[in-house]
Write a protein that holds these residues in place. Structure first.
Motif, PDB file in Angstrom:
ATOM      1  N   VAL A 167      -5.921  97.346 103.066  1.00 13.69           N
ATOM      2  CA  VAL A 167      -4.905  97.669 104.075  1.00 13.69           C
ATOM      3  C   VAL A 167      -5.540  97.775 105.462  1.00 13.69           C
ATOM      4  N   ILE A 168      -6.706  98.408 105.548  1.00 15.08           N
ATOM      5  CA  ILE A 168      -7.400  98.539 106.834  1.00 15.08           C
ATOM      6  C   ILE A 168      -7.726  97.165 107.413  1.00 15.08           C
ATOM      7  N   GLN A 169      -8.212  96.264 106.562  1.00 16.35           N
ATOM      8  CA  GLN A 169      -8.540  94.914 107.033  1.00 16.35           C
ATOM      9  C   GLN A 169      -7.298  94.194 107.555  1.00 16.35           C
ATOM     10  N   ARG A 170      -6.188  94.377 106.879  1.00 17.00           N
ATOM     11  CA  ARG A 170      -4.948  93.746 107.308  1.00 17.00           C
ATOM     12  C   ARG A 170      -4.445  94.352 108.613  1.00 17.00           C
ATOM     13  N   MET A 171      -4.612  95.662 108.764  1.00 18.07           N
ATOM     14  CA  MET A 171      -4.195  96.317 110.003  1.00 18.07           C
ATOM     15  C   MET A 171      -5.022  95.833 111.189  1.00 18.07           C
ATOM     16  N   LEU A 172      -6.307  95.540 110.955  1.00 17.63           N
ATOM     17  CA  LEU A 172      -7.190  95.090 112.032  1.00 17.63           C
ATOM     18  C   LEU A 172      -6.807  93.711 112.558  1.00 17.63           C
ATOM     19  N   ARG A 173      -6.309  92.856 111.667  1.00 22.88           N
ATOM     20  CA  ARG A 173      -5.997  91.491 112.109  1.00 22.88           C
ATOM     21  C   ARG A 173      -4.492  91.206 112.127  1.00 22.88           C
ATOM     22  N   MET A 174      -3.713  92.271 112.144  1.00 22.11           N
ATOM     23  CA  MET A 174      -2.268  92.115 112.062  1.00 22.11           C
ATOM     24  C   MET A 174      -1.671  91.683 113.404  1.00 22.11           C
ATOM     25  N   ASP A 175      -0.839  90.658 113.371  1.00 26.17           N
ATOM     26  CA  ASP A 175      -0.119  90.205 114.555  1.00 26.17           C
ATOM     27  C   ASP A 175       1.100  91.101 114.786  1.00 26.17           C
ATOM     28  N   PRO A 176       1.691  91.045 115.984  1.00 26.95           N
ATOM     29  CA  PRO A 176       2.923  91.819 116.233  1.00 26.95           C
ATOM     30  C   PRO A 176       3.976  91.500 115.176  1.00 26.95           C
ATOM     31  N   VAL A 177       4.593  92.537 114.633  1.00 25.04           N
ATOM     32  CA  VAL A 177       5.550  92.363 113.541  1.00 25.04           C
ATOM     33  C   VAL A 177       6.923  92.006 114.108  1.00 25.04           C
ATOM     34  N   GLN A 178       7.526  90.975 113.536  1.00 29.99           N
ATOM     35  CA  GLN A 178       8.843  90.563 113.993  1.00 29.99           C
ATOM     36  C   GLN A 178       9.877  91.663 113.726  1.00 29.99           C
ATOM     37  N   LYS A 179      10.860  91.733 114.617  1.00 29.92           N
ATOM     38  CA  LYS A 179      11.860  92.797 114.549  1.00 29.92           C
ATOM     39  C   LYS A 179      12.634  92.761 113.240  1.00 29.92           C
ATOM     40  N   ASP A 180      12.997  91.556 112.767  1.00 27.61           N
ATOM     41  CA  ASP A 180      13.785  91.473 111.535  1.00 27.61           C
ATOM     42  C   ASP A 180      12.986  91.934 110.318  1.00 27.61           C
ATOM     43  N   VAL A 181      11.666  91.742 110.362  1.00 26.03           N
ATOM     44  CA  VAL A 181      10.811  92.221 109.269  1.00 26.03           C
ATOM     45  C   VAL A 181      10.786  93.750 109.261  1.00 26.03           C
ATOM     46  N   LEU A 182      10.645  94.344 110.449  1.00 22.98           N
ATOM     47  CA  LEU A 182      10.650  95.808 110.551  1.00 22.98           C
ATOM     48  C   LEU A 182      11.970  96.384 110.068  1.00 22.98           C
ATOM     49  N   ILE A 183      13.067  95.746 110.449  1.00 23.64           N
ATOM     50  CA  ILE A 183      14.385  96.225 110.034  1.00 23.64           C
ATOM     51  C   ILE A 183      14.515  96.176 108.518  1.00 23.64           C
ATOM     52  N   GLN A 184      14.013  95.102 107.900  1.00 24.43           N
ATOM     53  CA  GLN A 184      14.079  94.977 106.449  1.00 24.43           C
ATOM     54  C   GLN A 184      13.246  96.054 105.760  1.00 24.43           C
ATOM     55  N   ILE A 185      12.055  96.320 106.305  1.00 22.64           N
ATOM     56  CA  ILE A 185      11.202  97.372 105.727  1.00 22.64           C
ATOM     57  C   ILE A 185      11.869  98.730 105.864  1.00 22.64           C
ATOM     58  N   GLU A 186      12.459  98.995 107.036  1.00 21.82           N
ATOM     59  CA  GLU A 186      13.153 100.269 107.252  1.00 21.82           C
ATOM     60  C   GLU A 186      14.289 100.438 106.254  1.00 21.82           C
ATOM     61  N   GLN A 187      15.061  99.377 106.046  1.00 24.41           N
ATOM     62  CA  GLN A 187      16.191  99.453 105.120  1.00 24.41           C
ATOM     63  C   GLN A 187      15.717  99.705 103.696  1.00 24.41           C
ATOM     64  N   THR A 188      14.604  99.070 103.313  1.00 21.79           N
ATOM     65  CA  THR A 188      14.059  99.281 101.966  1.00 21.79           C
ATOM     66  C   THR A 188      13.570 100.719 101.797  1.00 21.79           C
ATOM     67  N   LEU A 189      12.869 101.218 102.807  1.00 18.83           N
ATOM     68  CA  LEU A 189      12.393 102.604 102.763  1.00 18.83           C
ATOM     69  C   LEU A 189      13.568 103.575 102.664  1.00 18.83           C
ATOM     70  N   LYS A 190      14.614 103.279 103.402  1.00 15.51           N
ATOM     71  CA  LYS A 190      15.779 104.163 103.420  1.00 15.51           C
ATOM     72  C   LYS A 190      16.498 104.157 102.085  1.00 15.51           C
ATOM     73  N   SER A 191      16.696 102.955 101.513  1.00 19.59           N
ATOM     74  CA  SER A 191      17.473 102.845 100.277  1.00 19.59           C
ATOM     75  C   SER A 191      16.693 103.243  99.040  1.00 19.59           C
ATOM     76  N   GLU A 192      15.382 102.991  99.046  1.00 21.96           N
ATOM     77  CA  GLU A 192      14.586 103.258  97.844  1.00 21.96           C
ATOM     78  C   GLU A 192      13.825 104.582  97.926  1.00 21.96           C
ATOM     79  N   PHE A 193      13.042 104.751  98.997  1.00 19.48           N
ATOM     80  CA  PHE A 193      12.142 105.903  99.058  1.00 19.48           C
ATOM     81  C   PHE A 193      12.856 107.165  99.524  1.00 19.48           C
ATOM     82  N   MET A 194      13.512 107.101 100.695  1.00 21.41           N
ATOM     83  CA  MET A 194      14.123 108.300 101.264  1.00 21.41           C
ATOM     84  C   MET A 194      15.266 108.830 100.399  1.00 21.41           C
TER      85      MET A 194
END
Length: 344
Positions: A167-194
Motif C-alpha cells: 500500500v505504501i508503494q502504491r501511495m508513493l506513485r499514485m496519480d491524482p484520483v478521478q472524481k468518479d472513482v472517489l465517489i464510487q469508493i465513498e458509496q461502497t464505504l457507506k453501503s458496506e462498512f459504515m
C-alpha cells in the motif's frame, strides 16, 4: 388572529407529502429564520430538500399558515427538548421517505464527521484495518491517502506487513484520483462498512458485557458472575451463553486453529499454551510443522514457571484474535453450547 390560535387543517394540505410540507415550511421561514436549520442538514439532505422546494409550485396561503402555526405551536408547548437518536428518528419520520430515513439514521449513528473521510478518521484503526485488509491494495491506498496522516499511520501498522508495504508503494506513485472513482469508493464505504458499523453499535448490550467478562481474569470473572447470579440470574445466564473462552477454542476445526497460529505472536501462543489443558496443546501443535511444534515446546520449557495471570492474559489475546478473524470471515467459531449455532 393570534399566531398561536388553533386553526382547522385546510383541505389542500392533504395533497402535500411529508417532504413537501417540510420544504414549504423552510420556504416560508425564509433565509434568515431558516438558516439555523439549514446549517444542521447534511449535504445530501440539503440537496433533497432544495430539490423538493424547486418543484413545489404555488402553495396556498392557508397551507403555509397552518404549517407555521403547527410548527410554532409544537415548539412553544415544549417544556424542554431532549435530543437523541430516537427523537431524531421520530422527527424525520414522515418528513423524509422511509428508505432515506433508514440511511440517514445509520449514517448519524456511525462515527462523527461531515465527510466520509472525517468519519473514517474517527473509526478505530483496528476496526478499519480489519475491513481494509480484504480490499484491493490500490483501493486501500486511495482510502488511506484521504485520511489524516496520524490515523493512516496507525491503520498501516495494524495491516499485515506485506499488505502495508504494498500500500505504501502504491501511495508513493499514485496519480491524482478521478472524481468518479472517489465517489464510487465513498458509496461502497457507506453501503458496506459504515452501515455495518452502525448496526454493530446497536447490538445487544449483553454481547458487549460478554466481551468485558472475557477480558477479565478468571477469579474476577467468576466472582462477578456469581454475584450477578444472585441479583439478575437471567442476565448472568445470557452473558455466559455469549462468552467465548480460551477452552472453547478446542471446539474449532484444525484449519481454524491453523489460521490463528499463523496470525498470532508466537510468544503469546507459547505463554497461552503453558497453562492450557493437554488436549488443547495437542490441537495447536497438530497445526504446526514438526519443527515449529518442537520450537514451541522448547520455548515453553525455557520460560520456566510463569504467573497464572500472564497465561490468562495471553489466552485472552488469542480469544480476541479468534473473534477478529471470525468477524473478518476468515474462520468460523463454533459455539460449544449449541450444536447448530454459530458465532460469526
Amino acid at each position: 388572529m393570534s399566531l398561536m390560535a388553533p386553526i382547522a387543517e385546510p383541505p389542500e394540505l392533504k395533497r402535500f407529502s411529508g417532504p413537501q410540507r417540510a420544504a414549504a415550511l423552510m420556504l416560508a421561514l425564509g433565509k434568515d429564520h431558516g438558516a439555523p436549520i439549514w446549517e444542521q442538514l447534511s449535504v445530501d439532505e440539503i440537496k433533497e430538500l432544495s430539490s423538493t422546494i424547486a418543484q413545489l409550485g404555488r402553495i396556498p396561503s392557508a397551507v403555509v399558515e397552518h404549517l407555521l402555526v403547527q410548527f410554532s405551536g409544537e415548539v412553544s408547548s415544549m417544556a424542554s427538548l431532549h435530543g437523541s437518536f430516537e427523537s431524531t428518528e421520530r422527527l424525520l419520520s414522515g418528513v423524509v421517505p422511509e428508505d432515506r430515513l433508514k440511511e440517514i439514521m445509520e449514517e448519524i449513528r456511525g462515527p462523527s464527521g461531515r465527510t466520509m473521510w472525517d468519519k473514517l478518521s474517527n473509526v478505530s484503526e483496528a476496526v478499519l484495518a480489519s475491513y481494509l485488509k480484504n480490499e484491493y491494495p490500490q483501493t486501500v491506498a486511495v482510502i488511506l491517502s484521504k485520511l489524516r496522516a496520524d490515523h493512516a499511520a496507525r491503520v498501516l501498522a495494524e495491516l499485515p506487513r506485506d499488505l502495508s508495504v504494498d500500500v505504501i508503494q502504491r501511495m508513493l506513485r499514485m496519480d491524482p484520483v478521478q472524481k468518479d472513482v472517489l465517489i464510487q469508493i465513498e458509496q461502497t464505504l457507506k453501503s458496506e462498512f459504515m452501515s455495518n458499523l452502525s448496526r454493530a453499535q446497536r447490538r445487544d448490550p449483553h454481547e458487549a458485557m460478554a466481551e468485558v467478562f472475557n477480558a477479565m481474569d478468571r477469579s474476577t470473572e467468576e466472582a462477578m458472575l456469581t454475584e450477578l447470579d444472585h441479583r439478575s440470574p437471567e442476565a448472568a445466564e445470557r452473558i455466559r451463553s455469549l462468552m467465548f473462552t480460551f477452552e472453547d477454542l478446542g471446539t474449532l476445526l484444525p484449519a481454524a486453529i491453523g489460521v490463528i497460529v499463523k496470525q498470532a505472536d508466537k510468544r503469546q501462543i507459547a505463554l497461552a499454551l503453558k497453562g492450557a489443558p493437554d488436549e488443547l496443546k495437542q490441537l495447536f501443535f497438530g497445526t504446526m510443522t514438526e519443527r515449529s511444534a518442537k520450537l514451541m515446546r522448547d520455548d515453553m520449557s525455557a520460560m520456566g514457571p510463569v504467573r497464572a495471570r500472564d497465561c490468562e492474559d495471553a489466552q485472552n489475546v488469542l480469544v480476541r484474535l479468534a473473534k477478529q478473524l471470525a468477524d473478518a470471515g476468515e474462520i468460523m467459531l463454533v459455539d460449544p453450547r449449541s450444536e447448530d449455532a454459530m458465532i460469526i
